[in-house]
Design an enzyme around this catalytic site. Sequence first.
Site, PDB file in Angstrom:
ATOM      1  N   LYS A 191      59.440 -87.394 -38.217  1.00 11.68           N
ATOM      2  CA  LYS A 191      60.181 -86.739 -37.148  1.00 11.68           C
ATOM      3  C   LYS A 191      60.692 -87.753 -36.115  1.00 11.68           C
ATOM      4  O   LYS A 191      61.667 -87.506 -35.426  1.00 11.68           O
ATOM      5  CB  LYS A 191      59.300 -85.713 -36.431  1.00 11.68           C
ATOM      6  CG  LYS A 191      58.617 -84.668 -37.307  1.00 11.68           C
ATOM      7  CD  LYS A 191      59.550 -83.623 -37.828  1.00 11.68           C
ATOM      8  CE  LYS A 191      58.874 -82.337 -38.292  1.00 11.68           C
ATOM      9  NZ  LYS A 191      57.816 -82.462 -39.286  1.00 11.68           N
TER      10      LYS A 191
HETATM   11  C1  PLP Z   1      57.612 -81.624 -40.419  1.00 10.43           C
HETATM   12  C2  PLP Z   1      56.892 -82.267 -41.527  1.00 10.43           C
HETATM   13  C3  PLP Z   1      57.180 -81.964 -42.861  1.00 10.43           C
HETATM   14  C4  PLP Z   1      58.182 -80.895 -43.240  1.00 10.43           C
HETATM   15  O1  PLP Z   1      59.498 -81.220 -42.862  1.00 10.43           O
HETATM   16  P1  PLP Z   1      60.574 -80.059 -42.728  1.00 10.43           P
HETATM   17  O2  PLP Z   1      61.820 -80.736 -42.267  1.00 10.43           O
HETATM   18  O3  PLP Z   1      60.040 -79.101 -41.720  1.00 10.43           O
HETATM   19  O4  PLP Z   1      60.709 -79.446 -44.063  1.00 10.43           O
HETATM   20  C5  PLP Z   1      56.531 -82.665 -43.846  1.00 10.43           C
HETATM   21  N1  PLP Z   1      55.593 -83.604 -43.554  1.00 10.43           N
HETATM   22  C6  PLP Z   1      55.289 -83.916 -42.284  1.00 10.43           C
HETATM   23  C7  PLP Z   1      54.255 -84.938 -42.027  1.00 10.43           C
HETATM   24  C8  PLP Z   1      55.922 -83.275 -41.222  1.00 10.43           C
HETATM   25  O5  PLP Z   1      55.617 -83.590 -39.966  1.00 10.43           O
END
Ligand code: PLP
Length: 465
Positions: free
Chosen positions: A114
Amino acid sequence: MRYTSTRGGAAPASFLDAVLAGLAPDGGLYVPEAWPSLGGWVREAGLRDYAGVASVVLEAFAGAALSPAARHEITQRAYGPQSAFDASAITPLIQLGANHWLLDLARGPSLAFKDIAMQLIAPLYDHALAERDQRLTVVCATSGDTGGAAVEALKKSDRVDLFVLLPKGRVSDVQRRFMTASGAANVHAIEIDSDFDACQAIVKALFADADFAGRASLSGVNSINWARIVAQSVYFLRTASALSAPGPVDFVVPSGNMGDAFAGFVAKKLGAPIGRIGLATNSNNILARALQTGRYERAAQSLATISPAMDIQVASNFERLLYDATGDADLVAGAYRALAQSGGFDAPPAALAAMRETFSGADANDAMTKAEITRFFEEEGALICPHTAVGFAAFPQPAADRPVVYLATAHPAKFPETVEEATGVRPPLPPKCADLYDRPEQVAALPADAEAVKALIRERSRAWV
Ligand SMILES: *Cc1c(COP(=O)(O)O)cnc(C)c1O
């Protein structure tokens, strides 16, 4: 480049308006009116530095909304030599086998993928807000990692007040501390006494209250925000271009809200040599079921798993995919009315077929996931986080005749208990955040009630008028 709502009930918006708004006023998600293409330039993307590729992608989606100088400044702040990432590659690519690769997306300040989008959104906001002499209230519902990444990125943005809604007891200690222990005056962590879907529903309710949203200058940085998707498409494009020989490259994406996987789809639209994208879910498997059966239906309740960032029932970005596959905003609006009223809808057969041209879905339960962490440690001598392990467990390495890239979405140190149970090794926090447990936490506790959250924002946001 203009943006329309997937539900057809909002006026077309400019790139910066769509990004500052987050959610469209009719409850839909912003999508570009037409897909831009990078043409032959995609072949170069694998050779250029990260900031350079990000700047080209930003140009494709922002057009004249950002001057070349602004694009340069924003992408350099995000990914240049002074960036918050601890690898100059930003997203290092690690070869596992002849045709298998791991793309490490967890080198950012909050140790999850993120960070990659959030580090771009912060300078983008700062730029747009300075230009408009405006302040913003940013709200963010988090299943664990979005909140920490938003805090790390926005804690220095003095025109932004950030409110993070996290589900009480449903995130790891390390995840929570990234949200509660920043010490920043413009950051407000709120523990909601419920699950992620309740947090996301509150955020959507805040946007649905037009008077409140207007007076608060509300914006959202969940993967409903188009800038998140644009930013994430960069590593798909760069990686596919680097590995393509010259055929397509497949990806396996641990998925929850489907923002990451949809970004891969966007890279493909830009012309990146991408073949199939595997949507790997944990037991909260609405996406896997939807791709397998065509029925998109929420389960009675979300299950708490060892990959908590993916404990999500309603995968927001599926709406963008449905819109792309049908081109029909009325149909999408009807489908989401049905979802709200009766908990599900069926994708039309032609739309399902179109989605399956790129996507497949598969799920893995906690036992499979843990076994994969163990296997990876034994075979590769390295630790992976449980979300990353869901990808390997749901899509066991095929005898691929073309490159397959598995995304590593978080650092194992964010989930030390699970990783230690599976391997006997407790992953230490990297030096840059080793003091996380020494910092004091600040957090408000509220029930799952949109009115209570509104009251807190009214009281604390400096954007409120
Ligand atoms: C948010 C997240 C996901 C999923 O990503 P999306 O874009 O919501 O599908 C997978 N792994 C981790 C560690 C995350 O923080």
